[in-house]
Write a protein that holds these residues in place. Sequence first.
Motif, PDB file in Angstrom:
ATOM      1  N   HIS A   1     -10.773   1.777  -2.822  1.00 49.95           N
ATOM      2  CA  HIS A   1     -10.009   1.383  -1.639  1.00 49.95           C
ATOM      3  C   HIS A   1     -10.037  -0.131  -1.452  1.00 49.95           C
ATOM      4  O   HIS A   1     -11.091  -0.764  -1.576  1.00 49.95           O
ATOM      5  CB  HIS A   1     -10.568   2.063  -0.385  1.00 49.95           C
ATOM      6  CG  HIS A   1     -10.296   3.541  -0.337  1.00 49.95           C
ATOM      7  ND1 HIS A   1     -11.286   4.492  -0.177  1.00 49.95           N
ATOM      8  CD2 HIS A   1      -9.131   4.218  -0.465  1.00 49.95           C
ATOM      9  CE1 HIS A   1     -10.744   5.694  -0.186  1.00 49.95           C
ATOM     10  NE2 HIS A   1      -9.436   5.557  -0.364  1.00 49.95           N
TER      11      HIS A   1
ATOM     12  N   THR B   1      -3.949   8.073   3.562  1.00 55.91           N
ATOM     13  CA  THR B   1      -5.030   7.501   2.750  1.00 55.91           C
ATOM     14  C   THR B   1      -6.140   8.507   2.489  1.00 55.91           C
ATOM     15  O   THR B   1      -6.888   8.356   1.515  1.00 55.91           O
ATOM     16  CB  THR B   1      -5.662   6.289   3.472  1.00 55.91           C
ATOM     17  OG1 THR B   1      -6.250   6.728   4.703  1.00 55.91           O
ATOM     18  CG2 THR B   1      -4.631   5.208   3.738  1.00 55.91           C
TER      19      THR B   1
ATOM     20  N   THR C   1       0.839  -1.200   0.000  1.00 54.85           N
ATOM     21  CA  THR C   1       0.000   0.000   0.000  1.00 54.85           C
ATOM     22  C   THR C   1       0.876   1.253   0.000  1.00 54.85           C
ATOM     23  O   THR C   1       1.896   1.287   0.683  1.00 54.85           O
ATOM     24  CB  THR C   1      -0.905   0.001   1.251  1.00 54.85           C
ATOM     25  OG1 THR C   1      -1.659  -1.216   1.280  1.00 54.85           O
ATOM     26  CG2 THR C   1      -1.863   1.180   1.250  1.00 54.85           C
TER      27      THR C   1
ATOM     28  N   ARG D   1      -4.367   0.459   6.658  1.00 55.10           N
ATOM     29  CA  ARG D   1      -3.564   1.660   6.899  1.00 55.10           C
ATOM     30  C   ARG D   1      -4.417   2.775   7.517  1.00 55.10           C
ATOM     31  O   ARG D   1      -3.981   3.468   8.439  1.00 55.10           O
ATOM     32  CB  ARG D   1      -2.929   2.135   5.592  1.00 55.10           C
ATOM     33  CG  ARG D   1      -1.973   3.306   5.809  1.00 55.10           C
ATOM     34  CD  ARG D   1      -1.223   3.701   4.549  1.00 55.10           C
ATOM     35  NE  ARG D   1      -0.389   4.868   4.809  1.00 55.10           N
ATOM     36  CZ  ARG D   1       0.862   4.819   5.259  1.00 55.10           C
ATOM     37  NH1 ARG D   1       1.441   3.635   5.463  1.00 55.10           N
ATOM     38  NH2 ARG D   1       1.539   5.926   5.486  1.00 55.10           N
ATOM     39  N   ALA D   2      -5.652   2.934   7.018  1.00 53.82           N
ATOM     40  CA  ALA D   2      -6.545   3.964   7.560  1.00 53.82           C
ATOM     41  C   ALA D   2      -6.858   3.700   9.027  1.00 53.82           C
ATOM     42  O   ALA D   2      -6.945   4.642   9.834  1.00 53.82           O
ATOM     43  CB  ALA D   2      -7.836   4.009   6.747  1.00 53.82           C
TER      44      ALA D   2
ATOM     45  N   GLU E   1      -3.941   4.798  10.957  1.00 51.66           N
ATOM     46  CA  GLU E   1      -3.924   6.257  10.978  1.00 51.66           C
ATOM     47  C   GLU E   1      -4.908   6.799  12.016  1.00 51.66           C
ATOM     48  O   GLU E   1      -4.606   7.770  12.727  1.00 51.66           O
ATOM     49  CB  GLU E   1      -4.271   6.808   9.592  1.00 51.66           C
ATOM     50  CG  GLU E   1      -3.188   6.588   8.554  1.00 51.66           C
ATOM     51  CD  GLU E   1      -3.620   6.990   7.159  1.00 51.66           C
ATOM     52  OE1 GLU E   1      -2.752   7.193   6.293  1.00 51.66           O
ATOM     53  OE2 GLU E   1      -4.857   7.096   6.917  1.00 51.66           O
TER      54      GLU E   1
ATOM     55  N   ILE F   1      -8.636   8.620   4.374  1.00 50.06           N
ATOM     56  CA  ILE F   1      -9.757   8.020   5.109  1.00 50.06           C
ATOM     57  C   ILE F   1      -9.610   8.365   6.589  1.00 50.06           C
ATOM     58  O   ILE F   1      -8.508   8.366   7.126  1.00 50.06           O
ATOM     59  CB  ILE F   1      -9.763   6.489   4.937  1.00 50.06           C
ATOM     60  CG1 ILE F   1      -9.834   6.105   3.462  1.00 50.06           C
ATOM     61  CG2 ILE F   1     -10.916   5.853   5.715  1.00 50.06           C
ATOM     62  CD1 ILE F   1      -9.529   4.636   3.195  1.00 50.06           C
TER      63      ILE F   1
ATOM     64  N   ASP G   1      -5.653  -0.395   2.138  1.00 48.41           N
ATOM     65  CA  ASP G   1      -6.050   0.970   2.485  1.00 48.41           C
ATOM     66  C   ASP G   1      -6.828   0.999   3.795  1.00 48.41           C
ATOM     67  O   ASP G   1      -6.640   1.903   4.621  1.00 48.41           O
ATOM     68  CB  ASP G   1      -6.915   1.569   1.371  1.00 48.41           C
ATOM     69  CG  ASP G   1      -6.182   1.663   0.043  1.00 48.41           C
ATOM     70  OD1 ASP G   1      -5.118   2.295   0.007  1.00 48.41           O
ATOM     71  OD2 ASP G   1      -6.676   1.079  -0.938  1.00 48.41           O
TER      72      ASP G   1
ATOM     73  N   ASN H   1       5.077  13.500   4.759  1.00 49.40           N
ATOM     74  CA  ASN H   1       3.741  13.058   5.134  1.00 49.40           C
ATOM     75  C   ASN H   1       3.080  13.965   6.177  1.00 49.40           C
ATOM     76  O   ASN H   1       1.855  14.104   6.205  1.00 49.40           O
ATOM     77  CB  ASN H   1       3.786  11.628   5.687  1.00 49.40           C
ATOM     78  CG  ASN H   1       3.864  10.586   4.591  1.00 49.40           C
ATOM     79  OD1 ASN H   1       3.537  10.871   3.436  1.00 49.40           O
ATOM     80  ND2 ASN H   1       4.295   9.389   4.937  1.00 49.40           N
TER      81      ASN H   1
END
Length: 498
Positions: free
Chosen positions: A364, A333, A328, A371-372, A375, A335, A368, A471
């Motif tokens: 997605h 993302t 990824t 990872r979201a 996050e 999101i 994703d 980032n």
Amino acid sequence: MSLLAIDIGTTHIKAGFFKQDGELLQLAIYQNKSYQNEQGSFYYKPDEMWDIVTKAIQHVTTSQNDSVSCIGITSMAESGLLIDSETGSFRSDVIPWFDRRTERISTQIEKELNPLEHFQKTGLRNNYKHGLAKVLWLKQQNSDALRGAKWLSTSDFIAYMLTGKMGTDYTLAARTFSFRIDHKNWDVPWIRHFGLHESLFPEARPSGTKVGEIASADFDNIGLKKGIPVAVAGHDHICAALAVGAVKPGFVSDSVGTAETLVGAFSERALTLKDYESGFNFGCHALPNTFFWMGAIQSSGGSVEWLRDLLSTDVLSYEDIVARLDETPKHPTGILYYPYLAGSGSPYADSNAKGAFIGLTSRHGKGDLIRALLEGTAYEFEHMKQAVESFGIAKISKVFAAGGGTKNHHWMQIKADVSNCSLTIPSIQEATLLGAAIIAGLGCGIYKDEKEIARTLSREKWVEIIPNEKNYPKYRELFADGYLPLQKPLRSFYQKEW
């Protein structure tokens, strides 16, 4: 000299055998199985818990050349049971911190207190998790259950089974909501207000103080000689914070497990209105003349476990998760995930808060989503970090990350990127266990003082996670313009049960 530590956690029971310099010689991990009755209430079986503890002890002491010098016990904070003071028989199952049977009792307790005044005594806000609510629920079920009984945390319980003596430490006593951290004693008028007697609670002592000694030669078969001192080391997150060195103002321990907990230390003082308004919990630290502040994400690793189960017919392995993240893109993302599967913690504790994904599209994929999710836990971490600083509790200068979640390097990098803050990951395998061993060693005279501990423990091979400067600006925008403002209507909507 060698130290033995026992950790009674939500999902696992662990035992660790350590050298005096902190080197882990042997580790045992067993499942701590919870049960659910027909009413939906969760519980642990005390006899089963004790059997697992003895099995874990035997596992780590077998074939060791050194004998055990002392034993330190740590545990999840608000879990406990009633034990007959005379016979030692169990008057109840172990009621865990996450069981919600006490919510109505907690509502009744709320009507009996001045929230600010009680916070200044206990460092806590009223909550269904606390020991007082559990005790009153047990009394409601059977008025005779409390007669001649003691309420013991799970650490106290294991210490009693080893020594025949009942006692607790300040960090766990405080989680009953009936212990004054300002005076370091039980709040007798408050306890009696509910028709209880202060004898229901065991004597509270500083963390690491010897409760008693191994009481019987019967424990020879699990590697424990009669006369070994046993200490309640206290709250698991405080033990972990001590082990990683997060004991100075501005140094923070980030313990990443099923729940994620931030802990910081500061010099003991009277708690203020501003402390109360911050939404954080406070308590006595394991170190003398020191308080701690604490905030938690209730479902951090818990969110990962939830998604692991949903994304595959078989539970997705941790290796599969990392592989998905490897494939990824390593940028935000877009999101927003709110990790409120079990409600939210500090700075806005809310048991009614609900989790959510916002911003999904058909493009997605699984990577994703994973990872979201990571996050989202990082956004919540940043939310706590900013609150600690804005309320003047501490200016965070260093973050030590420990726990199972640190094994996922993607997660740690995301946390650093979102907060633009370096993370130090100690090489310690089991910070909570090591902390319990250290605290017991300090209380039982193995270590002279905190300085000797710092000199003795190795700090080699610690890893530093540096933020990705590319980032951070995007994460800052998503956090400030998305995560924080959208959180408010989400919380508000779910104040009503649907």
